[in-house]
Design a protein around this motif. Structure first.
Motif, short mmCIF file in Angstrom:
data_model
loop_
_atom_site.label_atom_id
_atom_site.label_comp_id
_atom_site.label_asym_id
_atom_site.label_seq_id
_atom_site.Cartn_x
_atom_site.Cartn_y
_atom_site.Cartn_z
N THR A 208 74.62 76.02 16.57
CA THR A 208 74.29 76.02 18.01
C THR A 208 73.82 77.41 18.44
OG1 THR A 208 75.91 74.30 18.41
CG2 THR A 208 75.21 75.58 20.31
N TYR B 110 72.46 66.39 25.68
CA TYR B 110 71.66 65.34 25.06
C TYR B 110 71.78 65.32 23.54
CZ TYR B 110 69.70 65.81 29.69
OH TYR B 110 69.55 65.90 31.05
N THR C 148 74.49 65.71 20.55
CA THR C 148 75.92 65.88 20.25
C THR C 148 76.16 66.94 19.18
OG1 THR C 148 75.65 63.96 18.86
CG2 THR C 148 76.81 63.63 20.94
N ASN D 34 77.44 70.30 20.16
CA ASN D 34 78.68 70.41 20.92
C ASN D 34 79.94 70.52 20.07
OD1 ASN D 34 77.60 70.35 23.53
ND2 ASN D 34 77.18 68.16 23.28
#
Lengths: 244, 321
Positions: B98, B138, B140, B143
């Protein structure tokens, strides 16, 4: 009024002693900063008077003269001596005998350097020999060039002191904006100048630039700003002349 | 006479030692304290995130510069610094890809596609961070959070969320010195950030106007609205934003006056986010929004040139009217 930078207390004291008891001469201690010697800044610092665009010093009741010119005027009027010599500061980390010398106008720079202890002129290969000071002086190509009436100094920079040339885009660090003695935006006007956007450069007061070079000295992106500005000013002047 | 080959480049003949790379190195040095705090609290998790972001930043820079056929300027340090900032904007428990994607977006799109260093309107690190913030709902896979075994005291809510929900808060000095549940790595210790900022002031890389304007605006407004101003100063990303992000050379105004206006604007927006909107990312959004106003601020704060004393300026206006 005699302006002397505050880091020369001996000079201030000596002059004060000489002018003691006279109320028509005054020593003005000046901040030690570049470019203090430019005419408009001297007038502002000494008298507090604003110097508007295009104004001549005489219109503001001022005449600004440096020490050399003042001495030459004195010698010319009192002794009828023509301007045949001037005091030149010869310096550089590798000059054996640096100093202030009275030099005849027309003396080749090569001769001056020899007199100051540089035995073989050929050894200056890759050096920079400057007619003038480090900020606005002119680098010489040919050492047969003479000392002229406005030669304030001869400066010899060894190769390791020659500034690098490559540069990148402006990163808006604003150091030039902070330092500019004319309160211009050198970063902005030089970027306009580089892109030949002369009208924009004019709108941001490029013509007020005194080309002191301090923006280029501080630039973190090593941009030759004063060259860009100089070239744009010439183009703008050319256009102005054509329009007349 | 035999002439030596002389160098005859244009004046000025001397130049300051301060270059872009020196400045970027100094900012990285200034971030050492907060990096140490992050490593102390989160060990390997912090390390993985830092390495992932620095490596992604370097790779992205090289790839984009090569694709655009521009010289690779990795050694100016700006891409690495963006990577470091992005890492610090995330919580150490964030999954590494991420943060890496945020770095890629920040360096690749936020900086290089905007024209490269100097031409980017928005702070690249915040640009990458906010992109992830907006994309995460939007996708996953963005996250995933680790639950480190060493960390037992970390609650789910950050101090800012706790404050907004009226939960019991840690003491302000605890937030200031170092609080493990603070959220992003850069929020762990305002004290560590302040140490680095002092160094940047000393090295004259940042000016006082922007950070002081932001902190003062937040302090006064939260006080007026009856919140605890000290908690607001030391919770969340305020210190990183005020001293490191809003002071970014490229994306802040040019003059002192402009910097003050910029700082006050950021402060106002931060208080709006904190008191009325979901507070997470508020500092980042506030700075990015004000980044967009920088050209306008520069225009309206244009100072008169030395050759244009106020009287003369008024005269010319009067005569042209």
């Amino acid at each position: 009024m005699i302006g002397i930078e505050v880091n020369k207390p001996d000079a201030i004291e000596a002059i004060n002693k000489i002018i003691e008891g006279r109320d028509d001469i005054e020593v003005v201690p000046l901040a030690v900063k570049y470019p203090q010697g430019f005419k408009s800044h001297m007038i502002k610092a000494a008298t507090g008077r604003d110097v508007p665009r295009g104004a001549r010093s005489a219109e503001l009741g001022c005449i600004v003269r440096n020490v050399g010119t003042t001495v030459a005027s004195y010698e010319a009027t009192v002794y009828d001596k023509p301007l045949i010599e001037r005091i030149v500061t010869v310096s550089g980390p590798k000059v054996p005998n640096p100093g202030n010398y009275v030099i005849r106008i027309g003396t080749p720079i090569a001769h001056v350097l020899k007199e100051c202890g540089i035995e073989e002129i050929e050894e200056l290969e890759g050096h920079k020999v400057i007619n003038g000071g480090p900020m606005t002086g002119l680098a010489q190509l040919d050492l047969n060039a003479p000392v002229v009436k406005n030669t304030t100094g001869v400066l010899v920079l060894p190769p390791e002191m020659i500034a690098e040339e490559g540069y990148t885009d402006c990163v808006r660090c604003d150091k030039c904006v902070e330092m500019c003695p004319i309160y211009l935006y050198p970063s902005k006007i030089s970027t306009f100048a580089e892109a030949a956007l002369f009208e924009e450069a004019e709108a941001w007061d490029i013509m007020d630039c005194i080309e002191c070079g301090i923006c280029t000295y501080v630039c973190v992106a090593n941009r030759p700003m004063v060259q860009m500005i100089r070239r744009a000013k010439q183009e703008i002047q050319k256009k102005q002349r054509a329009a007349k | 006479m035999e002439q030596p080959q002389l160098v005859s480049t244009s004046s000025p003949h001397l130049k300051s030692d301060m270059k872009i790379s020196t400045a970027m190195r100094d900012v990285m040095l200034a971030l050492v304290p907060i990096v140490l705090v992050a490593l102390y609290f989160y060990r390997g998790y912090a390390l993985i995130l830092l390495v992932a972001c620095l490596a992604t930043a370097a790779l992205t820079e090289v790839i984009f510069r090569k694709l655009m056929k521009k010289p690779v300027t990795l050694n100016d340090g700006s891409a690495l610094l963006t990577g470091l900032f992005v890492a610090l904007l995330f919580s150490a428990t964030t999954v590494w890809w991420t943060a890496a994607i945020a770095t890629f977006i920040g360096v690749g799109i936020g900086k290089e596609l905007m024209g490269g260093l100097g031409w980017n309107r928005f702070n690249p690190a915040l640009f990458g961070y906010v992109a992830i913030f907006l994309l995460a709902p939007y996708f996953t896979f963005l996250n995933i959070d680790y639950t480190p075994w060493e960390v037992s005291v970390v609650s789910q809510a950050t101090p800012l969320a706790m404050m907004q929900q009226g939960m019991e808060m840690p003491a302000w000095w605890e937030l200031f010195v170092g609080f493990q549940g603070a959220g992003a790595m850069a929020e762990l210790s305002p004290l560590a950030l302040l140490l680095g900022a002092a160094y940047l002031f000393y090295r004259k890389h940042i000016y006082w106007q922007t950070p002081v304007a932001i902190l003062a605006t937040v302090f006064v407004l939260t006080l007026l609205f009856g919140a605890n101003p000290l908690l607001h100063l030391f919770a969340g990303g305020l210190f990183l934003g005020a001293f490191y992000m809003a002071t970014d050379w490229v994306t802040s105004p040019m003059t002192d006056k402009g910097k003050l206006i910029f700082g006050i604007g950021i402060g106002l927006l931060i208080v709006l986010f904190r008191l009325g909107l979901p507070p997470t990312g508020g500092v980042a959004f506030s700075i990015l929004i004000m980044n967009a106003f920088v050209p306008l601020i520069d225009k309206v704060t244009k100072r008169p040139s030395f050759s244009e004393p106020k009287a003369a300026a008024q005269d010319s206006k009067a005569s042209s009217a």
